[in-house]
Design an enzyme around this catalytic site. Structure first.
Site, short mmCIF file in Angstrom:
data_model
loop_
_atom_site.label_atom_id
_atom_site.label_comp_id
_atom_site.label_asym_id
_atom_site.label_seq_id
_atom_site.Cartn_x
_atom_site.Cartn_y
_atom_site.Cartn_z
N VAL A 125 0.83 -1.20 0.00
CA VAL A 125 0.00 0.00 0.00
C VAL A 125 0.87 1.26 0.00
O VAL A 125 0.57 2.23 -0.70
CB VAL A 125 -0.95 0.00 1.22
CG1 VAL A 125 -1.69 1.33 1.34
CG2 VAL A 125 -1.96 -1.14 1.11
N ALA A 128 1.97 2.10 -3.40
CA ALA A 128 0.90 2.75 -4.16
C ALA A 128 0.78 4.23 -3.76
O ALA A 128 0.51 5.09 -4.60
CB ALA A 128 -0.42 2.02 -3.92
N TYR A 129 0.98 4.51 -2.47
CA TYR A 129 0.94 5.88 -1.97
C TYR A 129 2.04 6.72 -2.63
O TYR A 129 1.78 7.84 -3.11
CB TYR A 129 1.11 5.87 -0.46
CG TYR A 129 1.39 7.21 0.18
CD1 TYR A 129 0.38 8.14 0.35
CD2 TYR A 129 2.67 7.53 0.63
CE1 TYR A 129 0.64 9.37 0.95
CE2 TYR A 129 2.94 8.74 1.23
CZ TYR A 129 1.92 9.67 1.37
OH TYR A 129 2.17 10.88 1.95
N LEU A 130 3.25 6.20 -2.69
CA LEU A 130 4.36 6.95 -3.29
C LEU A 130 4.14 7.16 -4.78
O LEU A 130 4.48 8.22 -5.32
CB LEU A 130 5.68 6.23 -3.04
CG LEU A 130 6.15 6.20 -1.58
CD1 LEU A 130 7.42 5.36 -1.45
CD2 LEU A 130 6.39 7.61 -1.05
N LYS A 133 1.39 9.95 -5.01
CA LYS A 133 1.97 11.25 -4.70
C LYS A 133 2.88 11.73 -5.84
O LYS A 133 2.87 12.90 -6.22
CB LYS A 133 2.76 11.17 -3.40
CG LYS A 133 1.90 11.25 -2.14
CD LYS A 133 1.27 12.61 -2.01
CE LYS A 133 0.66 12.85 -0.65
NZ LYS A 133 -0.05 14.15 -0.58
#
Length: 218
Positions: A125, A128-130, A133
């Site tokens: 997860v 996916a966040y990086l 962003k």
């Protein structure tokens, strides 16, 4: 200045609202839940209830009308899955940038993350966040109508701020209190000479105002 903050109830945003209001600015914070409104009022900000995951560009542009600066400090937050990284950390950031452009708000700040990269590998997860962003940052950079600054803090902590930071294009990883992130954002809002810069932020030895002036070339 009138400054509109997306993600107005976030832990960085509430700190930023207090600082900006104390500095005499008119501050509005966009929130999803009406029950969060009193916290914003206590911080000196006007609460605006609007869900960035379902709002239209026109709805957000109406909130931004007449603003001098826009700050994207929203995030899906811990515990959210991959889908909300896409809808908030990427989708809402893109929508907010489009709305700022439509409303004619040039000064635009976005709180990103160190190591943000649209091509970041991995299946967790946080990976996916990086990616989300990084993709949001890339989209903001493509907006010639915005005087954007991207701030990428290191590991966020709730320690008391020291007012001493390291703010550079590349700092290396390290912790930074949310207090100091908010203080840097407050300085950046009022420093248009930092437009076009992507900056990393960790704790350091330089006072916030001096660090911001240094990256602005003053």
């Amino acid at each position: 200045m009138r400054i509109v903050i997306a993600g107005g109830h976030g832990r960085i945003a509430l700190r930023l609202e207090r600082l900006l209001a104390a500095g005499g600015h008119e501050v509005a914070g966009i929130i999803r839940r009406p029950e969060q409104a009193d916290d914003l009022r206590d911080a000196g900000a006007e609460p605006v209830v609007l869900d960035l995951e379902s709002a239209s560009v026109e709805m957000i542009a109406a909130v931004l009308q007449g603003a001098d600066a826009a700050v994207f400090a929203a995030g899906a937050g811990p515990g959210s899955g991959v889908a909300r990284k896409e809808t908030v950390d990427w989708g809402a950031a893109v929508l907010f940038a489009d709305a700022a452009e439509r409303a004619g708000v040039r000064r635009f700040l976005i709180v990103s993350s160190m190591r943000a990269d649209p091509d970041h590998p991995g299946s967790e997860v946080f990976d996916a966040y990086l990616r989300a962003k990084g993709a949001a940052d890339a989209y903001v950079r493509s907006k010639s109508a915005l005087d954007w600054t991207i701030l990428r803090p290191g590991i966020l902590t709730d320690d008391a701020g020291t007012g001493l930071v390291r703010l550079e294009a590349s700092t290396g990883r390290g912790p930074v209190p949310r207090d100091d992130v908010a203080a840097v954002l407050a300085e950046l809002v009022e420093t248009p000479a930092t437009a076009g810069l992507t900056l990393e932020l960790v704790s350091g030895t330089v006072p916030v105002s001096v660090a911001v002036k240094a990256v602005a070339g003053n």
